[in-house]
Design an enzyme around this catalytic site. Structure first.
Site, short mmCIF file in Angstrom:
data_model
loop_
_atom_site.label_atom_id
_atom_site.label_comp_id
_atom_site.label_asym_id
_atom_site.label_seq_id
_atom_site.Cartn_x
_atom_site.Cartn_y
_atom_site.Cartn_z
N ARG A 156 0.77 -1.13 -0.16
CA ARG A 156 -0.01 0.14 0.02
C ARG A 156 0.80 1.18 -0.14
O ARG A 156 0.63 2.03 0.68
CB ARG A 156 -0.86 0.08 1.20
N GLU A 200 -4.69 4.69 6.31
CA GLU A 200 -4.53 4.79 4.88
C GLU A 200 -5.02 5.89 4.21
O GLU A 200 -4.41 6.23 3.15
CB GLU A 200 -4.99 3.32 4.33
N SER A 256 -10.94 0.52 3.69
CA SER A 256 -10.02 0.56 4.88
C SER A 256 -9.35 1.85 5.32
O SER A 256 -8.92 2.31 4.76
CB SER A 256 -8.89 -0.43 4.78
P1 FAD Z 1 -8.51 9.56 -4.57
O1 FAD Z 1 -9.33 9.25 -3.37
O2 FAD Z 1 -9.28 10.74 -5.35
O3 FAD Z 1 -7.12 10.01 -4.18
C1 FAD Z 1 -6.29 9.34 -3.43
C2 FAD Z 1 -4.86 9.90 -3.60
O4 FAD Z 1 -4.34 9.98 -4.64
C3 FAD Z 1 -5.04 11.42 -3.12
O5 FAD Z 1 -3.76 11.58 -2.39
C4 FAD Z 1 -4.91 12.07 -4.55
O6 FAD Z 1 -4.41 13.38 -4.27
C5 FAD Z 1 -4.01 10.98 -5.22
N1 FAD Z 1 -4.30 11.28 -6.71
C6 FAD Z 1 -5.62 10.90 -7.30
N2 FAD Z 1 -5.55 10.84 -8.50
C7 FAD Z 1 -3.99 11.36 -8.88
C8 FAD Z 1 -3.28 11.38 -10.01
N3 FAD Z 1 -3.84 11.37 -11.16
N4 FAD Z 1 -2.01 11.82 -9.96
C9 FAD Z 1 -1.48 12.10 -8.68
N5 FAD Z 1 -2.04 11.73 -7.65
C10 FAD Z 1 -3.47 11.52 -7.68
N6 FAD Z 1 -8.06 0.35 -2.00
C11 FAD Z 1 -7.16 -0.67 -2.25
O7 FAD Z 1 -6.04 -0.75 -2.36
N7 FAD Z 1 -7.78 -2.17 -2.31
C12 FAD Z 1 -9.22 -2.37 -2.00
O8 FAD Z 1 -9.46 -3.46 -1.95
C13 FAD Z 1 -9.70 -1.02 -1.72
N8 FAD Z 1 -11.33 -1.05 -1.58
C14 FAD Z 1 -11.96 -0.22 -1.47
C15 FAD Z 1 -13.15 -0.13 -1.01
C16 FAD Z 1 -14.04 0.99 -0.96
C17 FAD Z 1 -15.67 0.70 -0.40
C18 FAD Z 1 -13.57 2.16 -0.83
C19 FAD Z 1 -14.43 3.40 -0.79
C20 FAD Z 1 -12.34 2.09 -1.24
C21 FAD Z 1 -11.49 1.19 -1.34
N9 FAD Z 1 -10.13 1.23 -1.80
C22 FAD Z 1 -9.17 0.23 -1.83
C23 FAD Z 1 -9.40 2.63 -1.62
C24 FAD Z 1 -9.43 3.40 -2.73
O9 FAD Z 1 -10.48 2.84 -3.63
C25 FAD Z 1 -8.05 3.39 -3.73
O10 FAD Z 1 -7.21 3.86 -2.80
C26 FAD Z 1 -8.00 4.14 -5.00
O11 FAD Z 1 -6.88 3.88 -5.72
C27 FAD Z 1 -8.32 5.72 -4.89
O12 FAD Z 1 -8.85 6.00 -6.15
P2 FAD Z 1 -9.29 7.39 -6.21
O13 FAD Z 1 -9.39 7.70 -7.62
O14 FAD Z 1 -10.70 7.62 -5.81
O15 FAD Z 1 -8.34 8.42 -5.47
P1 NAP Z 2 -10.03 -10.67 4.74
O1 NAP Z 2 -10.07 -11.50 3.60
O2 NAP Z 2 -10.84 -11.15 5.99
O3 NAP Z 2 -8.60 -10.68 5.43
C1 NAP Z 2 -8.21 -9.95 6.77
C2 NAP Z 2 -6.79 -9.32 6.72
O4 NAP Z 2 -5.95 -10.54 6.65
C3 NAP Z 2 -6.86 -8.47 5.43
O5 NAP Z 2 -6.30 -7.38 5.75
C4 NAP Z 2 -5.53 -9.26 4.41
O6 NAP Z 2 -4.55 -8.37 4.37
C5 NAP Z 2 -4.94 -10.43 5.58
N1 NAP Z 2 -4.86 -11.62 4.89
C6 NAP Z 2 -6.04 -12.56 4.74
N2 NAP Z 2 -5.44 -13.70 4.06
C7 NAP Z 2 -4.03 -13.30 3.79
C8 NAP Z 2 -3.10 -14.10 3.30
N3 NAP Z 2 -3.34 -15.30 2.54
N4 NAP Z 2 -1.72 -13.60 3.19
C9 NAP Z 2 -1.66 -12.49 3.61
N5 NAP Z 2 -2.53 -11.60 4.28
C10 NAP Z 2 -3.74 -12.15 4.34
O7 NAP Z 2 -9.97 -9.26 4.19
P2 NAP Z 2 -11.01 -8.15 3.97
O8 NAP Z 2 -11.26 -7.06 4.90
O9 NAP Z 2 -12.42 -9.04 3.41
O10 NAP Z 2 -10.72 -7.61 2.44
C11 NAP Z 2 -10.34 -8.53 1.32
C12 NAP Z 2 -9.30 -8.00 0.53
O11 NAP Z 2 -9.78 -6.64 -0.05
C13 NAP Z 2 -7.94 -7.61 1.38
O12 NAP Z 2 -6.99 -7.97 0.39
C14 NAP Z 2 -8.14 -6.20 1.69
O13 NAP Z 2 -6.62 -5.43 1.57
C15 NAP Z 2 -9.07 -5.72 0.22
N6 NAP Z 2 -9.72 -4.33 0.78
C16 NAP Z 2 -8.91 -3.44 0.68
C17 NAP Z 2 -9.61 -2.13 1.26
C18 NAP Z 2 -8.78 -0.66 1.40
O14 NAP Z 2 -9.58 0.11 1.28
N7 NAP Z 2 -7.72 -0.72 1.12
C19 NAP Z 2 -10.98 -2.06 1.47
C20 NAP Z 2 -11.81 -3.54 1.42
C21 NAP Z 2 -11.01 -4.56 0.87
P3 NAP Z 2 -4.28 -7.41 3.23
O15 NAP Z 2 -5.38 -6.30 3.51
O16 NAP Z 2 -2.88 -7.08 3.05
O17 NAP Z 2 -4.70 -8.20 1.70
#
Ligand code: FAD
Ligand code: NAP
Length: 335
Positions: free
Chosen positions: A159, A329, A233
């Site tokens: 991340r 995050e 998250s």
């Molecule tokens: P924004 O929220 O608009 O911006 C995020 C950051 O990036 C800000 O700092 C902004 O300034 C910068 N930015 C945006 N666009 C640019 C650009 N073109 N150039 C330079 N900087 C830029 N993330 C995960 O990694 N895994 C997940 O599974 C995941 N699940 C999610 C589920 C939900 C329901 C939600 C709401 C969010 C989730 N996220 C997840 C977080 C999010 O979707 C990601 O971080 C996504 O990449 C953000 O994209 P955005 O375009 O909305 O960025």
């Molecule tokens: P989950 O599957 O219930 O798992 C809980 C946590 O354990 C997660 O944070 C995941 O880490 C870790 N994990 C589970 N299995 C793993 C493995 N085999 N090896 C290493 N790490 C493991 O998680 P969840 O909340 O339902 O989310 C599912 C996936 O979607 C995850 O990968 C999560 O990161 C992603 N997600 C991200 C966001 C976001 O906003 N960043 C939001 C929703 C879902 P990791 O998070 O590193 O995978």
């Protein structure tokens, strides 16, 4: 380029908190974007707003990146695809599936845009953007000069990338080149994917099956931002030293942990927050989601300060109970 003065950020961010910005520019044209980053002072960059929490009104220019286009750069068995920064990530996943291109099916339904994806090296279900990333183009804020970043130069981590460190607020990402593949290497071992495939009697899954399962799991666990404001998250999973993890396990034998590098463990922040008693907690309009403690929610009408305050209470209670520091995050905007 459309300019909205005194724009409400509520509808441009998935948290849906009350906040405005002085000027919001919706940018669809690359050359207009280049001029804007040369002449506007310290612009903030916005994509889909799914990882941003504005705290109060923002007295800055905000550039919302809406550049479009998905094109083949090089045709081969592992073709290179150029994706403009304003493309919606999940629409790209659907495009890839339609072309039978594998590599990003586990990243189905992640909200946001292509341009934001490298920022935190988006990841889910054991796959990160890094695994299909080739390079990106970015425009330097202030000079308007275009620079290409290779995968190595992006310094992707968990991340994390250079754009959250040394290059923070210095570049606008305008396009990303991905290497997808007609040869599919499925990753179904993470989380509940394999169990759901088994339940459905799918023995030889395709990229379409995996995408569908990921979508279904996500929809059953995560709040839909159109219904309840959130940014996914709110916290990162902490990576702690193996020694600290072992001490934690002595006190809390059920603490989950996943090896991360040679001498470190990743601990799910959701588990720590839930054990500290926050899951389903509500304070005013801010809350900790009832099905996933890692997600903070806006029950309606919350402002950024309320969400931030709740997040700080959670951080300090987790620190007190487990001695582990968790951190956001989500990108906090407070100008
Ligand atoms: P924004 O929220 O608009 O911006 C995020 C950051 O990036 C800000 O700092 C902004 O300034 C910068 N930015 C945006 N666009 C640019 C650009 N073109 N150039 C330079 N900087 C830029 N993330 C995960 O990694 N895994 C997940 O599974 C995941 N699940 C999610 C589920 C939900 C329901 C939600 C709401 C969010 C989730 N996220 C997840 C977080 C999010 O979707 C990601 O971080 C996504 O990449 C953000 O994209 P955005 O375009 O909305 O960025
Ligand atoms: P989950 O599957 O219930 O798992 C809980 C946590 O354990 C997660 O944070 C995941 O880490 C870790 N994990 C589970 N299995 C793993 C493995 N085999 N090896 C290493 N790490 C493991 O998680 P969840 O909340 O339902 O989310 C599912 C996936 O979607 C995850 O990968 C999560 O990161 C992603 N997600 C991200 C966001 C976001 O906003 N960043 C939001 C929703 C879902 P990791 O998070 O590193 O995978």
């Amino acid at each position: 380029m459309e300019l909205i003065n005194n724009a409400s950020l509520k509808s441009f961010t998935t948290f849906g908190v009350e906040a405005t910005c002085d000027h919001l520019y919706r940018v669809e044209d690359l050359e207009e974007l280049r001029l804007a980053v040369q002449y506007l002072e310290r612009p903030l960059i916005l994509g889909g707003g799914s990882n941003v929490l504005p705290i109060g009104d923002i007295h800055r220019n905000v550039l919302r990146i809406e550049l479009k286009g998905i094109d083949f750069v090089e045709q081969s068995n592992d073709p290179l695809i150029h994706v403009a920064a304003g493309e919606i990530w999940h629409e790209l996943v659907l495009w890839a599936l339609k072309h039978e291109l594998g590599g990003i099916e586990n990243l189905s339904l992640i909200p946001g845009t292509m341009g934001a994806a490298p920022m935190q090296n988006i990841g889910a279900y054991g796959v990160e953007l890094e695994s299909v990333f080739h390079s990106l183009e970015a425009i330097e804020i202030g000079t308007g000069i275009t620079r290409t970043f290779t995968k190595e130069e992006c310094r992707f981590g968990y991340r994390d990338s250079i754009f959250k460190k040394e290059a923070k607020d210095k570049y606008v990402i305008v396009g990303v080149v991905l290497k997808l593949s007609y040869d599919h290497h499925l990753n179904t071992s993470y989380g509940a994917i394999q169990d759901v495939l088994n339940e459905r009697g799918i023995r030889q899954p395709t990229i379409h099956d995996v995408s569908k399962v990921v979508i279904d799991i996500r929809q059953s666990k995560l709040p839909d931002p159109n219904v309840i404001g959130n940014a996914g998250s709110f916290f990162k999973n902490p990576i702690i030293l193996l020694q600290q993890y072992e001490a934690l396990k002595d006190s809390y034998p059920s603490v989950p942990g996943f090896p991360s590098g040679a001498n470190e463990m990743k601990v799910p922040a959701g588990w720590l927050i839930e054990q500290a008693g926050w899951k389903g907690y509500r304070k005013g309009n801010a809350g900790c989601y009832e099905k996933q403690a890692l997600v903070l929610v806006n029950h309606g009408g919350a402002n950024g300060e309320e969400i931030l305050e709740l997040s700080m209470e959670i951080i300090s209670s987790v620190k007190q109970k487990f001695g582990v520091m968790i951190s956001p995050e989500v990108n906090i905007w407070n100008q």
